[in-house]
Design an enzyme around this catalytic site. Sequence first.
Site, PDB file in Angstrom:
ATOM      1  N   ALA A   5       6.002  -0.059  -1.672  1.00 60.74           N
ATOM      2  CA  ALA A   5       4.960  -0.068  -0.602  1.00 60.74           C
ATOM      3  C   ALA A   5       4.967  -1.396  -0.251  1.00 60.74           C
ATOM      4  O   ALA A   5       5.312  -2.349  -0.677  1.00 60.74           O
ATOM      5  CB  ALA A   5       3.717   0.174  -1.364  1.00 60.74           C
ATOM      6  N   GLY A  17       7.207   1.920  -4.805  1.00 61.09           N
ATOM      7  CA  GLY A  17       7.135   3.019  -4.153  1.00 61.09           C
ATOM      8  C   GLY A  17       8.695   3.765  -3.656  1.00 61.09           C
ATOM      9  O   GLY A  17       8.685   4.785  -3.536  1.00 61.09           O
ATOM     10  N   GLU A  48       9.736   5.543  -6.775  1.00 63.49           N
ATOM     11  CA  GLU A  48       9.075   6.689  -6.730  1.00 63.49           C
ATOM     12  C   GLU A  48       9.121   7.615  -5.631  1.00 63.49           C
ATOM     13  O   GLU A  48       9.178   8.789  -5.884  1.00 63.49           O
ATOM     14  CB  GLU A  48       7.296   6.157  -6.668  1.00 63.49           C
ATOM     15  CG  GLU A  48       6.961   5.328  -7.823  1.00 63.49           C
ATOM     16  CD  GLU A  48       5.929   4.592  -7.475  1.00 63.49           C
ATOM     17  OE1 GLU A  48       5.509   3.886  -6.656  1.00 63.49           O
ATOM     18  OE2 GLU A  48       4.834   5.042  -8.325  1.00 63.49           O
ATOM     19  N   GLU A  51       5.522  -3.198 -10.169  1.00 65.41           N
ATOM     20  CA  GLU A  51       4.120  -3.411  -9.852  1.00 65.41           C
ATOM     21  C   GLU A  51       3.436  -4.237 -10.702  1.00 65.41           C
ATOM     22  O   GLU A  51       2.438  -4.975 -10.548  1.00 65.41           O
ATOM     23  CB  GLU A  51       3.406  -1.982  -9.781  1.00 65.41           C
ATOM     24  CG  GLU A  51       3.822  -1.312  -8.708  1.00 65.41           C
ATOM     25  CD  GLU A  51       5.110  -0.313  -8.822  1.00 65.41           C
ATOM     26  OE1 GLU A  51       5.737  -0.549  -9.657  1.00 65.41           O
ATOM     27  OE2 GLU A  51       5.208   0.733  -7.965  1.00 65.41           O
TER      28      GLU A  51
HETATM   29  N1  CO8 Z   1       6.459  -5.062   1.058  1.00 66.81           N
HETATM   30  C1  CO8 Z   1       6.324  -6.037   2.199  1.00 66.81           C
HETATM   31  N2  CO8 Z   1       7.247  -6.984   2.584  1.00 66.81           N
HETATM   32  C2  CO8 Z   1       8.414  -6.785   1.869  1.00 66.81           C
HETATM   33  C3  CO8 Z   1       8.526  -6.016   0.390  1.00 66.81           C
HETATM   34  C4  CO8 Z   1       7.392  -4.939  -0.020  1.00 66.81           C
HETATM   35  N3  CO8 Z   1       7.390  -4.388  -1.005  1.00 66.81           N
HETATM   36  N4  CO8 Z   1       9.793  -6.188  -0.018  1.00 66.81           N
HETATM   37  C5  CO8 Z   1      10.438  -7.128   0.794  1.00 66.81           C
HETATM   38  N5  CO8 Z   1       9.705  -7.275   1.936  1.00 66.81           N
HETATM   39  C6  CO8 Z   1      10.049  -8.207   2.830  1.00 66.81           C
HETATM   40  C7  CO8 Z   1       9.963  -9.715   2.589  1.00 66.81           C
HETATM   41  O1  CO8 Z   1       8.432 -10.125   2.542  1.00 66.81           O
HETATM   42  C8  CO8 Z   1      10.835 -10.292   3.470  1.00 66.81           C
HETATM   43  O2  CO8 Z   1      10.048 -10.616   4.626  1.00 66.81           O
HETATM   44  P1  CO8 Z   1      10.010 -12.222   5.549  1.00 66.81           P
HETATM   45  O3  CO8 Z   1      11.336 -12.429   5.705  1.00 66.81           O
HETATM   46  O4  CO8 Z   1       9.080 -11.743   6.599  1.00 66.81           O
HETATM   47  O5  CO8 Z   1       9.335 -12.998   4.188  1.00 66.81           O
HETATM   48  C9  CO8 Z   1      11.714  -9.391   3.640  1.00 66.81           C
HETATM   49  O6  CO8 Z   1      11.286  -8.191   3.356  1.00 66.81           O
HETATM   50  C10 CO8 Z   1      13.185  -9.469   2.851  1.00 66.81           C
HETATM   51  O7  CO8 Z   1      12.849  -9.666   1.368  1.00 66.81           O
HETATM   52  P2  CO8 Z   1      13.088 -10.989   0.843  1.00 66.81           P
HETATM   53  O8  CO8 Z   1      13.279 -12.328   1.561  1.00 66.81           O
HETATM   54  O9  CO8 Z   1      12.281 -11.198  -0.329  1.00 66.81           O
HETATM   55  O10 CO8 Z   1      14.577 -10.434   0.055  1.00 66.81           O
HETATM   56  P3  CO8 Z   1      15.269 -11.075  -1.584  1.00 66.81           P
HETATM   57  O11 CO8 Z   1      16.734 -10.524  -1.188  1.00 66.81           O
HETATM   58  O12 CO8 Z   1      15.141 -12.348  -1.205  1.00 66.81           O
HETATM   59  O13 CO8 Z   1      14.510  -9.869  -2.406  1.00 66.81           O
HETATM   60  C11 CO8 Z   1      13.574  -8.026  -3.337  1.00 66.81           C
HETATM   61  C12 CO8 Z   1      14.511  -8.834  -2.423  1.00 66.81           C
HETATM   62  C13 CO8 Z   1      13.840  -8.782  -4.874  1.00 66.81           C
HETATM   63  C14 CO8 Z   1      13.529  -6.516  -3.072  1.00 66.81           C
HETATM   64  C15 CO8 Z   1      12.094  -8.708  -2.953  1.00 66.81           C
HETATM   65  O14 CO8 Z   1      11.843  -8.498  -1.499  1.00 66.81           O
HETATM   66  C16 CO8 Z   1      10.821  -8.273  -3.694  1.00 66.81           C
HETATM   67  O15 CO8 Z   1      10.783  -8.507  -4.896  1.00 66.81           O
HETATM   68  N6  CO8 Z   1      10.174  -7.207  -2.817  1.00 66.81           N
HETATM   69  C17 CO8 Z   1       9.248  -6.602  -3.606  1.00 66.81           C
HETATM   70  C18 CO8 Z   1       9.474  -5.428  -4.605  1.00 66.81           C
HETATM   71  C19 CO8 Z   1       7.898  -5.050  -5.095  1.00 66.81           C
HETATM   72  O16 CO8 Z   1       7.327  -5.452  -5.679  1.00 66.81           O
HETATM   73  N7  CO8 Z   1       7.859  -3.841  -4.855  1.00 66.81           N
HETATM   74  C20 CO8 Z   1       6.610  -3.027  -5.303  1.00 66.81           C
HETATM   75  C21 CO8 Z   1       5.598  -3.006  -4.353  1.00 66.81           C
HETATM   76  S1  CO8 Z   1       4.104  -2.263  -4.902  1.00 66.81           S
HETATM   77  C22 CO8 Z   1       4.237  -0.599  -4.738  1.00 66.81           C
HETATM   78  O17 CO8 Z   1       5.166  -0.155  -4.449  1.00 66.81           O
HETATM   79  C23 CO8 Z   1       3.068   0.223  -5.310  1.00 66.81           C
HETATM   80  C24 CO8 Z   1       3.466   1.732  -5.006  1.00 66.81           C
HETATM   81  C25 CO8 Z   1       2.327   2.539  -4.938  1.00 66.81           C
HETATM   82  C26 CO8 Z   1       1.432   2.453  -3.504  1.00 66.81           C
HETATM   83  C27 CO8 Z   1       0.659   3.468  -3.262  1.00 66.81           C
HETATM   84  C28 CO8 Z   1       0.272   3.691  -1.862  1.00 66.81           C
HETATM   85  C29 CO8 Z   1      -0.943   3.215  -1.188  1.00 66.81           C
END
Ligand code: CO8
Length: 258
Positions: free
Chosen positions: A66, A109, A112, A132
């Site tokens: 998400a 997400g 999921e 998460e």
């Molecule tokens: N949300 C928003 N932006 C994201 C997300 C995300 N989940 N993942 C990556 N991005 C963005 C980064 O911020 C970055 O943007 P910017 O260049 O503007 O800073 C761009 O995508 C590229 O990402 P990275 O530079 O971080 O790329 P890396 O190769 O270094 O890392 C990863 C890749 C490991 C995937 C890393 O991006 C990461 O850890 N992402 C987050 C993963 C995460 O925690 N996901 C869980 C999110 S919470 C969730 O899913 C809850 C679900 C329930 C929701 C219910 C609905 C309301």
Amino acid sequence: MSEYETILTSTQGRVGWITLNRPEALNALNTQVMRDVVDAAEAFDADQGIGAIVVTGSERAFAAGADIKEMEALTGTQMLLEGHFAPWSRFAGVRTPVIAAVAGYALGGGCELAMMCDVILAADTAKFGQPEINLGVIPGMGGTQRLTRAIGSYKAAELILTGRQIGAEEADRIGLVSRVVAAAELLDEAQRTAETIASKSLPSLYAATAALDVARESTLAEGLRFEQHAFAALFDTDDQKEGMAAFREKRAAAFRHR
Ligand code: CO8
């Protein structure tokens, strides 16, 4: 054909394709992505010319979760009042078989969303996880429930409590995916699998996805009752008569509803 902001859609024969298209955010699922994916899936579901749907992302990410930046400032009251989670249950309820074709990250997400699909094809580059807990929350799009049912309570607990990412091979071994294929083959294999499914009779496909959903959601006794009724109902379709006649006559079935 795409009238959507955050996804691309197309059809190949009887297969509808939904490609997440927010490369700048690794396909993070914001509200617009949710609306687009749900609308596109429902449109394909309403079209009897479509017998299977494929959802995919990019080589780098199916979806990295998400959208954290969008979610960060929300309050619990807002989430409850605005029904933030609700549209995803419409996606999970689509009758047409849905294949997730996963390459790269399927986190939070994203994992999921894949688990809302009927079949998960993983590229050997796929990485699954429920991170998460690292954000001070828990999965909110079905992860605690669907992952537990898919891989069992102890495997799910370890992934959800540690936030550990797993590769395609481990995901295959523990039963989180249907099959692993070489990354270069993923989209072709998804199309081939979807075509095979879409060549079957629609009423039997709809009955099968409904029965599989009941299996994931209910007790064995309830599931068996549902299956018996769905099985019987299919004997009132012309495609059941055609399918069984074709077997007897040693020829390919020419289903009417496909
Ligand atoms: N949300 C928003 N932006 C994201 C997300 C995300 N989940 N993942 C990556 N991005 C963005 C980064 O911020 C970055 O943007 P910017 O260049 O503007 O800073 C761009 O995508 C590229 O990402 P990275 O530079 O971080 O790329 P890396 O190769 O270094 O890392 C990863 C890749 C490991 C995937 C890393 O991006 C990461 O850890 N992402 C987050 C993963 C995460 O925690 N996901 C869980 C999110 S919470 C969730 O899913 C809850 C679900 C329930 C929701 C219910 C609905 C309301």
